[in-house]
Design a protein around this motif. Structure first.
Motif, short mmCIF file in Angstrom:
data_model
loop_
_atom_site.label_atom_id
_atom_site.label_comp_id
_atom_site.label_asym_id
_atom_site.label_seq_id
_atom_site.Cartn_x
_atom_site.Cartn_y
_atom_site.Cartn_z
N ASN A 2 0.82 -1.19 0.00
CA ASN A 2 0.00 0.00 0.00
C ASN A 2 0.87 1.25 0.00
N GLU A 3 1.98 1.23 0.71
CA GLU A 3 2.89 2.37 0.75
C GLU A 3 3.52 2.62 -0.61
N LEU A 4 3.74 1.58 -1.39
CA LEU A 4 4.31 1.71 -2.73
C LEU A 4 3.34 2.43 -3.66
N PHE A 9 1.66 7.43 -6.63
CA PHE A 9 0.70 8.52 -6.86
C PHE A 9 1.33 9.87 -6.56
N ASN A 10 2.15 9.96 -5.56
CA ASN A 10 2.83 11.21 -5.24
C ASN A 10 3.79 11.60 -6.36
N ILE A 11 4.52 10.64 -6.87
CA ILE A 11 5.46 10.91 -7.97
C ILE A 11 4.69 11.31 -9.23
N ALA A 12 3.59 10.59 -9.52
CA ALA A 12 2.79 10.90 -10.70
C ALA A 12 2.18 12.30 -10.57
N SER A 13 1.69 12.64 -9.41
CA SER A 13 1.11 13.96 -9.18
C SER A 13 2.16 15.05 -9.37
N ALA A 14 3.35 14.83 -8.85
CA ALA A 14 4.44 15.80 -9.00
C ALA A 14 4.84 15.92 -10.47
N ALA A 15 4.86 14.82 -11.20
CA ALA A 15 5.23 14.85 -12.61
C ALA A 15 4.19 15.61 -13.43
N VAL A 16 2.91 15.39 -13.15
CA VAL A 16 1.84 16.12 -13.86
C VAL A 16 1.92 17.61 -13.54
N SER A 17 2.14 17.94 -12.30
CA SER A 17 2.27 19.35 -11.91
C SER A 17 3.45 20.01 -12.61
#
Length: 94
Positions: A2-4, A9-17
């Motif tokens: 679950n932590e993975l 999602f955090n990395i994907a969100s940062a990449a989209v931003s």
């Protein structure tokens, strides 16, 4: 596990931003560049208009200086005729 998923999602969100920020900066660059060029063109057109006004004034003075006296009298007579024609134009037609 679950932590993975949270990390992805955090990395994907940062990449989209980051991608949105880069696209915004590129768009801002081109809009700013177009605006600067438009301002330069407006300044050049205003300068050209000023020069044309000065040329027209010089041309009028030159023409008036070279115009014979006979033409001035004829012009005055034709202006009186034009004024009479203008009065006739004001009469309403039925």
């Amino acid at each position: 596990m679950n932590e993975l998923n949270v990390g992805i999602f955090n990395i994907a969100s940062a990449a989209v931003s980051l991608a949105v920020l880069l696209v915004g900066l590129v768009l801002w660059f081109f809009v700013n560049r177009a605006s600067s060029r438009a301002n330069e063109q407006v300044a050049l057109l205003e300068e050209l208009l000023d020069q044309q006004k000065r040329q027209n004034a010089l041309l009028r003075r030159l023409c008036e200086a070279n115009e014979p006296e006979v033409e001035k009298k004829a012009t005055a007579a034709s202006e009186e005729d034009d004024e009479e024609d203008d009065f006739v134009r004001l009469v309403a037609e039925r």
